[in-house]
Design an enzyme around this catalytic site. Structure first.
Site, short mmCIF file in Angstrom:
data_model
loop_
_atom_site.label_atom_id
_atom_site.label_comp_id
_atom_site.label_asym_id
_atom_site.label_seq_id
_atom_site.Cartn_x
_atom_site.Cartn_y
_atom_site.Cartn_z
N LYS A 53 0.84 -1.20 0.00
CA LYS A 53 0.00 0.00 0.00
C LYS A 53 0.87 1.25 0.00
O LYS A 53 0.64 2.18 -0.77
CB LYS A 53 -0.93 -0.01 1.23
CG LYS A 53 -2.06 -1.02 1.11
CD LYS A 53 -2.79 -1.23 2.43
CE LYS A 53 -3.84 -2.32 2.28
NZ LYS A 53 -4.49 -2.68 3.56
N GLN A 97 -3.95 -1.55 9.94
CA GLN A 97 -4.00 -2.86 9.30
C GLN A 97 -4.50 -3.91 10.29
O GLN A 97 -3.96 -4.05 11.39
CB GLN A 97 -2.59 -3.23 8.79
CG GLN A 97 -2.54 -4.53 8.01
CD GLN A 97 -3.31 -4.46 6.69
OE1 GLN A 97 -3.17 -3.52 5.91
NE2 GLN A 97 -4.15 -5.47 6.43
N ASP A 120 -10.30 3.71 4.98
CA ASP A 120 -10.86 2.37 4.83
C ASP A 120 -12.40 2.42 4.82
O ASP A 120 -13.05 1.44 4.47
CB ASP A 120 -10.41 1.45 5.97
CG ASP A 120 -9.19 0.61 5.59
OD1 ASP A 120 -9.02 0.35 4.38
OD2 ASP A 120 -8.43 0.22 6.49
#
Ligand code: NDP
Length: 303
Positions: A53, A97, A120
């Site tokens: 990412k 994460q 997210d």
């Protein structure tokens, strides 16, 4: 294969080109969108995800930073770090994460992220706004699913869509996004009786279950679009090995494992009108939309 293959890598590259162009435009105003990906502990898969990412962010003209915290980091320390990033004007997107080590309360930490930096799209404020069809940061994999359909010219309005899976991360938000685009949506899950009957009604099937090859060709309406979100690693002992195409079966036997989706690609692709492969379908879309969300967050905070 009679179904048309939906090429996630190619469509993700289009999204990435949009992100790059937006970054170039922002750079002329002195703005470089900043994404910070926090990883706690030493989960090897998380390490790869976070690295990819951050790398892709940098490639497209964002500032991508990896933040690694030791597995023993306390809830309070992590909260303090999130508070610091929330207050840092150079940070536009914060990504925590998952999974986290078991002593940490993931929900409380996700709730602590400033909704304007929640790239997210997991914060209850963004979930609520999405539900109501208001402007928000929407979750990345579901947005990727919609883009795959739209880029392939598949009409969503008026169709029957069946989403298999009801997680907060994939199933529910995909269903909401399809609903907003005027599909008639059914959400199926582990307590749905006669799943085959339900799936067979669908013009669009989205499989987000996490069970290898459970959706088979006999469950698909001829001509339907099949989007396979599942990512499952299978090994030589896998009971459906004989159902795999030759190339993939050989890969499992020679390399010791391979990735398959929730859909039995071999049988489904003989009946469906469109289908995504695994890998190379939904997977590449998720990072692309994470970066698109980060650029969006950067623009929104400066609007
Ligand atoms: P979850 O485990 O959170 O949810 C799975 C869902 O599937 C649940 O709603 C569950 O029902 C349902 N389910 C389980 N068994 C059955 C069954 N036999 N029949 C019908 N429904 C069933 O998974 P996620 O949503 O997080 O992920 C789903 C898959 O997508 C995984 O393979 C994951 O790896 C993949 N994924 C891929 C991403 C990508 O970038 N491509 C991103 C995120 C996920 P119930 O609620 O009743 O338990």
């Amino acid at each position: 294969v009679s179904a048309k293959l939906i090429d996630g890598k190619q469509i993700a590259a289009e999204v990435e080109a949009e992100v790059r162009a937006e970054c170039e435009a922002l750079a002329t105003r002195g703005v470089i969108p900043g994404l910070v990906a926090i990883r706690v502990g030493d989960d090897p898969a998380s390490e790869v995800y976070v690295r990819n990412k951050a790398k892709k962010a940098t490639e497209l003209g964002l500032r991508g930073t990896q933040q690694h915290m030791v597995a023993s980091t306390s809830q309070q320390e992590l909260e303090a770090e999130i508070d610091r990033l929330n207050a840092d004007d150079d940070v536009d997107g914060i990504l925590l994460q998952l999974p986290l080590p078991p002593h940490l309360d993931a929900k409380a930490l996700l709730d602590r992220i400033d909704p304007r930096k929640d790239v997210d799209g997991f914060h209850p404020v963004n979930v609520g706004r999405l539900q109501q069809g208001r402007a928000c940061l929407a979750p990345c994999t579901p947005m990727g699913v919609i883009r795959l359909l739209e880029s392939s010219g598949i009409a969503i309005g008026g169709c029957r869509a069946v989403v298999v899976g009801r997680s907060d991360i994939v199933g529910k938000p995909v269903a909401v996004l399809l609903l907003h685009r005027h599909a008639t949506v059914t959400i199926a899950h582990s307590r749905t009786p006669d799943l085959a009957f339900v799936v067979r009604e669908a013009d669009i099937v989205v499989a987000a279950v996490g069970r290898p090859m459970m959706i088979t060709g006999d469950m698909i309406k001829p001509g339907a679009a099949v989007i396979d979100v599942g990512i499952n690693r299978i090994e030589p002992g896998f009971d459906k090995l004989a159902m795999l195409g030759e190339a993939k079966r050989n890969a499992v036997l020679t390399k010791g494992s391979a990735l398959v989706g929730d859909v039995d690609f071999e049988s489904a692709s003989r009946v469906a009108g469109w289908i995504t492969p695994v890998p190379g379908g939904v997977g590449p879309m998720t990072i692309a939309y994470l970066l698109k969300n980060t650029v969006q967050a950067a623009k929104d905070r400066r609007a």
